[in-house]
Design an enzyme around this catalytic site. Sequence first.
Site, PDB file in Angstrom:
ATOM      1  CB  ALA A  34      -9.939   2.984  -0.839  1.00 20.71           C
ATOM      2  CB  THR A  35      -7.300   0.076  -4.835  1.00 24.40           C
ATOM      3  OG1 THR A  35      -6.273   0.459  -3.912  1.00 24.40           O
ATOM      4  CG2 THR A  35      -6.716  -0.008  -6.234  1.00 24.40           C
TER       5      THR A  35
ATOM      6  CD  GLN B 210      -4.820   7.410   5.111  1.00 24.87           C
ATOM      7  OE1 GLN B 210      -4.897   7.421   6.346  1.00 24.87           O
ATOM      8  NE2 GLN B 210      -4.018   6.587   4.474  1.00 24.87           N
TER       9      GLN B 210
ATOM     10  CG  HIS C 200      -6.649  -1.649   5.080  1.00 23.34           C
ATOM     11  ND1 HIS C 200      -5.332  -1.273   5.171  1.00 23.34           N
ATOM     12  CD2 HIS C 200      -7.023  -1.379   3.817  1.00 23.34           C
ATOM     13  CE1 HIS C 200      -4.935  -0.797   3.996  1.00 23.34           C
ATOM     14  NE2 HIS C 200      -5.950  -0.853   3.157  1.00 23.34           N
TER      15      HIS C 200
ATOM     16  CB  THR D 299     -20.103 -14.322  -3.246  1.00 24.63           C
ATOM     17  OG1 THR D 299     -20.614 -15.145  -4.289  1.00 24.63           O
ATOM     18  CG2 THR D 299     -20.700 -14.738  -1.914  1.00 24.63           C
TER      19      THR D 299
ATOM     20  CB  CYS E 129       1.146   2.359  -3.212  1.00 26.52           C
ATOM     21  SG  CYS E 129      -0.241   2.274  -2.090  1.00 26.52           S
TER      22      CYS E 129
HETATM   23  C1  LIG Z   1      -4.930   3.251   1.531  1.00 21.71           C
HETATM   24  C2  LIG Z   1      -5.505   4.208   0.551  1.00 21.71           C
HETATM   25  C3  LIG Z   1      -6.097   3.767  -0.640  1.00 21.71           C
HETATM   26  C4  LIG Z   1      -6.135   2.315  -1.015  1.00 21.71           C
HETATM   27  O1  LIG Z   1      -7.052   1.627  -0.233  1.00 21.71           O
HETATM   28  P1  LIG Z   1      -7.116   0.007  -0.260  1.00 21.71           P
HETATM   29  O2  LIG Z   1      -8.335  -0.286   0.518  1.00 21.71           O
HETATM   30  O3  LIG Z   1      -5.855  -0.449   0.383  1.00 21.71           O
HETATM   31  O4  LIG Z   1      -7.232  -0.399  -1.671  1.00 21.71           O
HETATM   32  C5  LIG Z   1      -6.633   4.707  -1.483  1.00 21.71           C
HETATM   33  N1  LIG Z   1      -6.587   6.017  -1.187  1.00 21.71           N
HETATM   34  C6  LIG Z   1      -6.025   6.479  -0.064  1.00 21.71           C
HETATM   35  C7  LIG Z   1      -6.016   7.942   0.217  1.00 21.71           C
HETATM   36  C8  LIG Z   1      -5.462   5.595   0.839  1.00 21.71           C
HETATM   37  O5  LIG Z   1      -4.888   6.060   1.947  1.00 21.71           O
END
Ligand SMILES: *Cc1c(COP(=O)(O)O)cnc(C)c1O
Length: 394
Positions: free
Chosen positions: A74-75, A182, A204, A243, A329
Amino acid sequence: MSHRPIYLDNHATTPMDERVLTAMLPYFTEYFGNPASISHAYGWEAEAAVKQARNTLADAIHATPEEIVFTSGATEANNLAIKGVAEAYFNKGRHIITVQTEHSAVLDPCRYLQNLGFEITFLPVQPDGLIDLTELEKAIRPDTILVSVMAANNEIGVLQPLAEIGTICHENKVLFHTDAAQAIGKIPLDVQAMNIDLMSLTAHKVYGPKGIGVLYVRRRNPRVKVAPQIQGGGHERGMRSGTLYTPQIVGFAKAVALALEELESESERLLDLRSHLWTTLSQVGRIYFNGHPTQRLSGNLNISVEGVDGAALILGLQSVAAVSSGSACSSATVAPSHVLLALGHSESLAYASIRFGIGRFNTIEEIDKVGKQAIATIQSLRLGNREWGVGSGE
Ligand SMILES: *Cc1c(COP(=O)(O)O)cnc(C)c1O
């Protein structure tokens, strides 16, 4: 085996479901081909698995497979959405609206763009954590190109009104991005009904593997453009080269399919566990439930405890439960949560917070044990707190 504490930090990450691992395993060894290899069977096998996973993930959010762009999480999806839209639409306008309680993976790309000359509005939230829709409407200007509001907050679990935000954005012809890291598999998500143009997902947080995510990019009404942030072989329709990671992609789809199958029963079960924990904890008095009472993820309980330092409480609970104060984080830095400050909490109450992230593998016995231990810890910390302790007139 050494004794490990009960895991209650499911907003930071979730354990992977065994069923997900089983689905992934053949793609590490037997079906190892590169899904982009079109000239032989090894490539076709991997490509078929990716295609099926892409369909599953698209169906889960009412999108089409062509609208799914795989990323590392998600980042990266947030960075691609925000920087990618800024770069593709800067001739149209340079104003972006987001919210003070967003994850740093949204806030930091916005701040980065601010340094490049974009204007960013960081909307405040109400004391319950929800944005004020009239404030959002007022913030939209002719040069606004993007609104980014998260679906579910990672610290306080609050669910923003996506459909209403989508309608406002659609009426004003502004693109709507939501960070649903989330939310996927926890609440129903529908990019059509909710007028969502871009959506970030990750595996994850929903019992899938780490290192895989999706950016949904709308293709019709309107056709959304994002400038690639990672360039190379032109994978993912040029939006994200590299890839494809077949096992992770297969695992992500399996995790989402399982979560959707169990969504209703699981959210009821989690709600019961959370209610039990809150009922137990609230007996100590002068303890606050952070965020909206019902518009929230069922597995999230975020509290502030008067007369107790959150870090001390987490430390006191450490042998029994793995919990945190909020954003994983930012936990390397000792600062009060920006989310709780945005709710209007004083610094001391923001420091006094603790987040319980209840998940699929938690049981009522575990919740009961943690609740009782937390009460004992709070009481002993309060006794040791001079301003609070016996004789202070409490
Ligand atoms: C965990 C999280 C992210 C980051 O996701 P990653 O897949 O770990 O990069 C971004 N936004 C929210 C709201 C999250 O809870």
